[in-house]
Scaffold this motif. Structure first.
Motif, PDB file in Angstrom:
ATOM      1  N   GLY A   1     -16.302  -7.608  -6.741  1.00  0.00           N
ATOM      2  CA  GLY A   1     -16.488  -6.353  -7.457  1.00  0.00           C
ATOM      3  C   GLY A   1     -17.640  -5.515  -6.952  1.00  0.00           C
TER       4      GLY A   1
ATOM      5  N   GLU B   1      -3.714   3.276  -6.267  1.00  0.00           N
ATOM      6  CA  GLU B   1      -4.144   2.295  -7.254  1.00  0.00           C
ATOM      7  C   GLU B   1      -5.319   1.493  -6.706  1.00  0.00           C
ATOM      8  N   GLU B   2      -6.172   1.022  -7.607  1.00  0.00           N
ATOM      9  CA  GLU B   2      -7.291   0.186  -7.156  1.00  0.00           C
ATOM     10  C   GLU B   2      -6.743  -1.106  -6.568  1.00  0.00           C
ATOM     11  N   ALA B   3      -7.307  -1.521  -5.470  1.00  0.00           N
ATOM     12  CA  ALA B   3      -6.815  -2.700  -4.762  1.00  0.00           C
ATOM     13  C   ALA B   3      -6.951  -3.950  -5.632  1.00  0.00           C
ATOM     14  N   SER B   4      -5.846  -4.630  -5.839  1.00  0.00           N
ATOM     15  CA  SER B   4      -5.867  -5.883  -6.593  1.00  0.00           C
ATOM     16  C   SER B   4      -6.250  -7.032  -5.672  1.00  0.00           C
TER      17      SER B   4
ATOM     18  N   HIS C   1     -15.515  -1.200  -4.616  1.00  0.00           N
ATOM     19  CA  HIS C   1     -14.277  -0.778  -5.269  1.00  0.00           C
ATOM     20  C   HIS C   1     -13.523   0.171  -4.341  1.00  0.00           C
ATOM     21  N   LEU C   2     -12.295  -0.211  -3.996  1.00  0.00           N
ATOM     22  CA  LEU C   2     -11.491   0.577  -3.064  1.00  0.00           C
ATOM     23  C   LEU C   2     -10.078   0.727  -3.600  1.00  0.00           C
ATOM     24  N   THR C   3      -9.476   1.870  -3.321  1.00  0.00           N
ATOM     25  CA  THR C   3      -8.039   1.996  -3.583  1.00  0.00           C
ATOM     26  C   THR C   3      -7.285   1.201  -2.527  1.00  0.00           C
TER      27      THR C   3
ATOM     28  N   VAL D   1     -15.078  -7.128  -2.028  1.00  0.00           N
ATOM     29  CA  VAL D   1     -14.082  -6.553  -2.942  1.00  0.00           C
ATOM     30  C   VAL D   1     -13.755  -7.528  -4.063  1.00  0.00           C
TER      31      VAL D   1
ATOM     32  N   THR E   1       0.823  -1.215   0.000  1.00  0.00           N
ATOM     33  CA  THR E   1       0.000   0.000   0.000  1.00  0.00           C
ATOM     34  C   THR E   1       0.853   1.259   0.000  1.00  0.00           C
TER      35      THR E   1
END
Length: 411
Positions: A367, A312-315, A370-372, A364, A306
């Motif tokens: 989908g 960035e969008e959390a993978s 949606h979180l960074t 998450v 992090t």
């Protein structure tokens, strides 16, 4: 000098030491330093492949590192580290562990044989030394160590042969070797025609063993502090990096509180009160503590990821680090506290927190949310803070007397 009975003529066991034989010695603390490197290298291993494959590799290596350390803690619970032979043993083991630790990032690559060879050599040196040291003065301990040596002879070929295979087969063979190593204490090192060893062979000083386990948790949490510090020194300071730093630090504090505020003291009191300390040391401190270690390692790596890419969008891998790591830690805490007499019904925050991480992961991953990476980090840290808050309030409530002072006098 070694006697004809395969034992040292000089007694180097803790039981003959005057004064506080439960004290953790300075050389034990010095010995622990090499495992700081090992824990740091686990993060490097996870960085190589931040996916399910890397996760499996990291867990396996973490289990192996823990096994070396905890077996040595059993040994120094019997042996007196203030004696010169034990001092030199620990320094030798440090050297071997240093080689092993340096090979961790390449354990599933070109350094597999170095890792496996160092692991087997470490186990062999320590076990043979304890056999020689205890054979004359505490034969029952020596018998238990001889059983370990036999079990090591079964697992060692899997370690060494596995090191020569391609990485997927290597993981399988090393998993088999580790399963053999971990099965040993569960069966009291059962042998054909001889059965299990007696619990007398595993009698230890409870206060010393509990403190050693707590110190290893400090080592692993220390890595989380290093990661937190690197997030400020490695990149330019921005509002995002400052928020990532704050989340990581708050998470480390919460992890510390969940173990040390009440669990660690309860565990120490529990094992000290037991006449037979071996069963508690085996379950609560040998097996369950490694779950806590794995949870901290994964959580820490999540904060490191992090700090590098906060917006960035959390993978899925970031999600696994942020949600699975703390969940594993909470499950480990529940199991540990239950094993030392703290009923799970007194840990509703832990249970609710674990469920919250499961829900977070599903939302998450599916989908639906949606979180960074930064937002996910704060949600995960917020759950930990909530668990600490609930745990602290319930603990304080349990300390409030339910009767008036006059009724207490009457009782």
């Amino acid at each position: 000098m070694v006697t004809s009975k395969f034992g040292m003529s000089r007694n180097i066991l803790r039981e003959k030491r005057a004064g506080n034989s439960d004290r953790v010695t300075f050389v034990e603390l010095f010995f622990d330093l090499v495992f700081v490197l090992a824990i740091t290298q686990l993060s490097a291993l996870l960085s190589n492949e931040p996916n399910g494959w890397g996760f499996a590799q990291t867990v396996l290596i973490c289990l192996a590192v823990w096994w070396l350390w905890v077996y040595t803690s059993w040994a120094t619970n019997w042996l007196d580290p203030d004696t010169r032979p034990v001092l030199w043993l620990l320094l030798l083991l440090m050297a071997v562990a240093l080689v092993l630790s340096s090979s961790i990032p390449g354990a599933f690559g070109s350094k597999g044989l170095i890792f496996a060879g160092a692991y087997v050599l470490y186990q062999l040196i320590r076990t043979v030394f304890v056999i020689v040291a205890s054979a004359r003065h505490r034969a029952v301990v020596a018998d238990g160590q001889k059983r370990i040596l036999i079990w090591l002879a079964v697992s060692a070929p899997f370690w060494l042969v596995g090191a020569l295979q391609e990485e997927r087969l290597r993981l399988l063979l090393w998993a088999i070797a580790l399963a053999i190593d971990y099965l040993g204490p569960a069966t009291l090192f059962w042998l054909p025609k001889r059965g299990r060893s007696s619990w007398e062979a595993w009698q230890i000083r409870g206060a010393h063993f509990a403190e050693r386990a707590a110190l290893f948790i400090i080592i692993v949490l220390g890595e989380s502090i290093l990661v937190t510090g690197r997030s400020l020194t490695g990149d330019e300071l921005t509002p995002e990096s400052a928020l990532a730093f704050t989340s990581a630090f708050a998470s480390s504090v919460a992890l510390w509180l969940l173990y040390f505020a009440h669990g660690e003291r309860g565990g120490t009191s529990f094992i000290k009160a037991k006449e037979s300390t071996g069963p508690v040391a085996r379950v609560s401190y040998t097996y369950l503590h490694v779950v806590l270690v794995i949870g901290i390692v994964i959580t820490t790596h999540g904060h490191e990821v992090t700090s590098h890419h906060p917006l960035e969008e959390a993978s899925l891998s970031t999600l696994a680090f942020a949600a699975v790591g703390p969940a594993i830690y909470l499950v480990g805490n529940i199991a540990f506290k239950a094993s030392v007499g703290i009923r799970p019904r007194l840990l509703p925050g832990h249970i609710a927190g674990t469920f919250a991480y499961l829900v977070l992961y599903v939302l998450v991953a599916a989908g639906a949310l949606h979180l960074t990476a930064l937002a996910l980090s704060w949600v995960a840290t917020g759950i930990l803070i909530a668990v600490v808050t609930v745990d602290e309030r319930l603990w304080r409530r349990r300390q409030v007397p339910t009767t008036s002072p006059s009724e207490q006098l009457a009782l």
